[in-house]
Every structure is written in structure tokens, then in C-alpha cells.
Design a protein around this motif. Structure first.
Motif, PDB file in Angstrom:
ATOM      1  N   ALA A  19     -80.274  -3.419  12.224  1.00 42.23           N
ATOM      2  CA  ALA A  19     -80.082  -2.341  11.249  1.00 42.23           C
ATOM      3  C   ALA A  19     -81.399  -1.942  10.611  1.00 42.23           C
ATOM      4  N   LEU A  20     -82.274  -2.927  10.376  1.00 41.73           N
ATOM      5  CA  LEU A  20     -83.568  -2.598   9.789  1.00 41.73           C
ATOM      6  C   LEU A  20     -84.442  -1.815  10.753  1.00 41.73           C
ATOM      7  N   GLY A  21     -84.285  -2.035  12.037  1.00 44.46           N
ATOM      8  CA  GLY A  21     -85.086  -1.341  13.028  1.00 44.46           C
ATOM      9  C   GLY A  21     -84.622   0.081  13.279  1.00 44.46           C
ATOM     10  N   ALA A  22     -83.417   0.423  12.872  1.00 45.06           N
ATOM     11  CA  ALA A  22     -82.885   1.768  13.101  1.00 45.06           C
ATOM     12  C   ALA A  22     -83.574   2.772  12.188  1.00 45.06           C
ATOM     13  N   GLN A  23     -83.945   3.892  12.744  1.00 52.51           N
ATOM     14  CA  GLN A  23     -84.584   4.956  11.971  1.00 52.51           C
ATOM     15  C   GLN A  23     -83.512   5.832  11.339  1.00 52.51           C
ATOM     16  N   PRO A  24     -83.707   6.249  10.096  1.00 50.99           N
ATOM     17  CA  PRO A  24     -82.720   7.137   9.485  1.00 50.99           C
ATOM     18  C   PRO A  24     -82.728   8.501  10.176  1.00 50.99           C
ATOM     19  N   ARG A  25     -81.556   9.043  10.350  1.00 49.41           N
ATOM     20  CA  ARG A  25     -81.425  10.344  11.005  1.00 49.41           C
ATOM     21  C   ARG A  25     -81.869  11.434  10.029  1.00 49.41           C
ATOM     22  N   ALA A  26     -82.653  12.359  10.526  1.00 47.14           N
ATOM     23  CA  ALA A  26     -83.155  13.446   9.690  1.00 47.14           C
ATOM     24  C   ALA A  26     -82.049  14.461   9.453  1.00 47.14           C
ATOM     25  N   SER A  27     -82.020  15.025   8.249  1.00 45.25           N
ATOM     26  CA  SER A  27     -81.062  16.089   7.973  1.00 45.25           C
ATOM     27  C   SER A  27     -81.804  17.417   7.933  1.00 45.25           C
ATOM     28  N   PHE A  28     -81.128  18.464   8.345  1.00 41.47           N
ATOM     29  CA  PHE A  28     -81.758  19.779   8.405  1.00 41.47           C
ATOM     30  C   PHE A  28     -82.232  20.231   7.030  1.00 41.47           C
ATOM     31  N   GLY A  66     -82.959  13.425  18.112  1.00 39.98           N
ATOM     32  CA  GLY A  66     -82.947  12.123  17.448  1.00 39.98           C
ATOM     33  C   GLY A  66     -84.246  11.776  16.740  1.00 39.98           C
ATOM     34  N   LEU A  67     -85.113  12.745  16.532  1.00 40.43           N
ATOM     35  CA  LEU A  67     -86.377  12.474  15.854  1.00 40.43           C
ATOM     36  C   LEU A  67     -86.144  12.249  14.362  1.00 40.43           C
ATOM     37  N   THR A  68     -87.006  11.447  13.766  1.00 36.55           N
ATOM     38  CA  THR A  68     -86.936  11.216  12.325  1.00 36.55           C
ATOM     39  C   THR A  68     -87.618  12.376  11.610  1.00 36.55           C
ATOM     40  N   LYS A  69     -87.488  12.409  10.306  1.00 34.16           N
ATOM     41  CA  LYS A  69     -88.093  13.480   9.512  1.00 34.16           C
ATOM     42  C   LYS A  69     -89.609  13.500   9.705  1.00 34.16           C
ATOM     43  N   ALA A  70     -90.243  12.331   9.650  1.00 35.21           N
ATOM     44  CA  ALA A  70     -91.696  12.262   9.811  1.00 35.21           C
ATOM     45  C   ALA A  70     -92.111  12.756  11.199  1.00 35.21           C
ATOM     46  N   GLN A  71     -91.355  12.394  12.217  1.00 35.63           N
ATOM     47  CA  GLN A  71     -91.671  12.838  13.572  1.00 35.63           C
ATOM     48  C   GLN A  71     -91.493  14.344  13.714  1.00 35.63           C
ATOM     49  N   ILE A  72     -90.453  14.885  13.086  1.00 40.04           N
ATOM     50  CA  ILE A  72     -90.220  16.334  13.152  1.00 40.04           C
ATOM     51  C   ILE A  72     -91.352  17.085  12.466  1.00 40.04           C
ATOM     52  N   LEU A  73     -91.748  16.628  11.289  1.00 36.29           N
ATOM     53  CA  LEU A  73     -92.846  17.288  10.571  1.00 36.29           C
ATOM     54  C   LEU A  73     -94.149  17.185  11.361  1.00 36.29           C
ATOM     55  N   ALA A  74     -94.389  16.039  11.992  1.00 37.57           N
ATOM     56  CA  ALA A  74     -95.596  15.882  12.812  1.00 37.57           C
ATOM     57  C   ALA A  74     -95.562  16.814  14.012  1.00 37.57           C
ATOM     58  N   GLU A  75     -94.396  16.952  14.639  1.00 41.96           N
ATOM     59  CA  GLU A  75     -94.263  17.850  15.786  1.00 41.96           C
ATOM     60  C   GLU A  75     -94.477  19.305  15.369  1.00 41.96           C
ATOM     61  N   LEU A  76     -93.914  19.701  14.235  1.00 38.70           N
ATOM     62  CA  LEU A  76     -94.114  21.077  13.750  1.00 38.70           C
ATOM     63  C   LEU A  76     -95.579  21.324  13.411  1.00 38.70           C
ATOM     64  N   GLU A  77     -96.228  20.338  12.802  1.00 41.62           N
ATOM     65  CA  GLU A  77     -97.648  20.488  12.460  1.00 41.62           C
ATOM     66  C   GLU A  77     -98.492  20.584  13.731  1.00 41.62           C
ATOM     67  N   ARG A  78     -98.149  19.806  14.741  1.00 40.06           N
ATOM     68  CA  ARG A  78     -98.885  19.856  16.002  1.00 40.06           C
ATOM     69  C   ARG A  78     -98.694  21.214  16.679  1.00 40.06           C
ATOM     70  N   THR A  79     -97.481  21.753  16.596  1.00 38.99           N
ATOM     71  CA  THR A  79     -97.177  23.025  17.257  1.00 38.99           C
ATOM     72  C   THR A  79     -97.755  24.221  16.512  1.00 38.99           C
ATOM     73  N   TYR A  80     -97.554  24.270  15.185  1.00 42.65           N
ATOM     74  CA  TYR A  80     -97.907  25.457  14.408  1.00 42.65           C
ATOM     75  C   TYR A  80     -99.167  25.302  13.561  1.00 42.65           C
ATOM     76  N   GLY A  81     -99.665  24.091  13.418  1.00 46.44           N
ATOM     77  CA  GLY A  81    -100.841  23.860  12.585  1.00 46.44           C
ATOM     78  C   GLY A  81    -100.441  23.351  11.211  1.00 46.44           C
ATOM     79  N   PRO A  82    -101.417  22.914  10.414  1.00 43.36           N
ATOM     80  CA  PRO A  82    -101.113  22.301   9.118  1.00 43.36           C
ATOM     81  C   PRO A  82    -100.534  23.273   8.096  1.00 43.36           C
ATOM     82  N   ALA A  83    -100.690  24.570   8.303  1.00 48.39           N
ATOM     83  CA  ALA A  83    -100.170  25.550   7.335  1.00 48.39           C
ATOM     84  C   ALA A  83     -98.646  25.626   7.361  1.00 48.39           C
ATOM     85  N   ILE A  84     -98.016  25.032   8.378  1.00 51.45           N
ATOM     86  CA  ILE A  84     -96.553  25.085   8.467  1.00 51.45           C
ATOM     87  C   ILE A  84     -95.906  24.174   7.432  1.00 51.45           C
TER      88      ILE A  84
END
Length: 156
Positions: A19-28, A66-84
Motif C-alpha cells: 500500500a505504501l508503494g502505490a502511487q495516488p491516482r491523479a484527479s483532473f 495511470g500517471l501521478t500528478k507529478a508525472q503529469i505536470l512533468a510531462e506537460l512541462e516537457r511538452t509545452y515548456g515551463p510556462a505551462i
């Protein structure tokens, strides 16, 4: 029977670790308010454009993967740049965006703390008990004598 009990206890002992190893699911909604619309330059949760709708679809796809919030934000930053990201960066001018307002408020509080005792002291030194009451101008000697004479007539 003993082997089944030991196996059950082992599974129960390992359950908290899993349970500790499970990542929390990101909400929209949690992701949407930390992302900017790349064309409108407003937070995505208040943007009303076709491009904002496209970004929302992309975020929902990342959540479905199934990405976490941090992973989603990192992916958006990688795609659109830090201004996103709606949060300023932790360096350079963006760091000033965080600290300048704090410094201004602290400076104003310090200024008020320094000036308030002076203002109160000045009010006490002037002998003015009621600061809201207007002060009478100083009387000349002739005016003071005339006032005394007028008051003496009414004291009779």
C-alpha cells in the motif's frame, strides 16, 4: 493448517508495504488548476477556448494512463515548456514573483511599527486628549483680556 495460517500472516504483513508503494491516482481537478492554457495565458480551469479543451483532453489521457500528478505536470512541462505550469519556477525572475510581495508587506509592517510610537508620542506631547476635536488657535493678549471681560459680565 499451520502453513495456511503462516501464509495468511505473511500476506497481511506485506500488505502495508504494498500500500505504501502505490502511487495516488491523479484527479483532473487537482491537475487542471495548476496548468495554464498555452494560448490564453490564464489558468486552465477558467480558460474557455478550443485549445484549452484540447489540453484538458490531453490531461485526461495522461490520467487514464495511470500517471501521478507529478508525472503529469512533468510531462506537460516537457511538452509545452515551463510556462505551462501556473506555479512560477524556483529561480531567477520567477523567484522574485514569490518574494517581492512578501518583502513589501514585511517592510510596510516594519515601517508602521517604527512610526506608530512616534505618532502616539507626538499626540501625547501636544496635550491633545481628544484627537478628533479641532484645536482652537492661540489668543493674543488683547483677545484674552476681552474674553475675560466678556466672561466676567456673564458670571454676575
Amino acid at each position: 493448517m499451520r502453513a495456511a495460517v503462516i501464509g495468511l500472516l505473511a500476506m497481511l504483513a506485506l500488505a502495508p508495504a504494498a500500500a505504501l508503494g502505490a502511487q495516488p491516482r491523479a484527479s483532473f481537478n487537482d491537475v487542471e488548476d495548476e496548468v495554464m492554457c498555452d494560448t490564453c495565458n490564464v489558468p486552465l480551469n477558467i480558460a474557455e477556448s478550443d485549445r484549452a479543451d484540447q489540453e484538458r483532453v490531453a490531461i485526461r489521457r495522461l490520467i487514464a494512463r495511470g500517471l501521478t500528478k507529478a508525472q503529469i505536470l512533468a510531462e506537460l512541462e516537457r511538452t509545452y515548456g515551463p510556462a505551462i505550469l501556473a506555479k512560477p519556477q524556483d529561480s531567477g525572475f520567477s523567484l522574485a514573483v514569490w518574494w517581492v510581495p512578501v518583502a513589501v508587506v514585511v517592510g510596510l509592517v516594519a515601517l508602521l511599527a517604527a512610526l506608530l510610537p512616534r505618532w502616539r508620542r507626538r499626540g501625547r506631547e501636544s496635550g491633545d486628549d481628544d484627537p478628533g476635536r479641532p484645536r482652537a488657535p492661540a489668543l493674543s493678549t488683547a483677545e484674552a483680556r476681552r474674553l475675560d471681560e466678556d466672561l466676567a459680565r456673564y458670571d454676575v
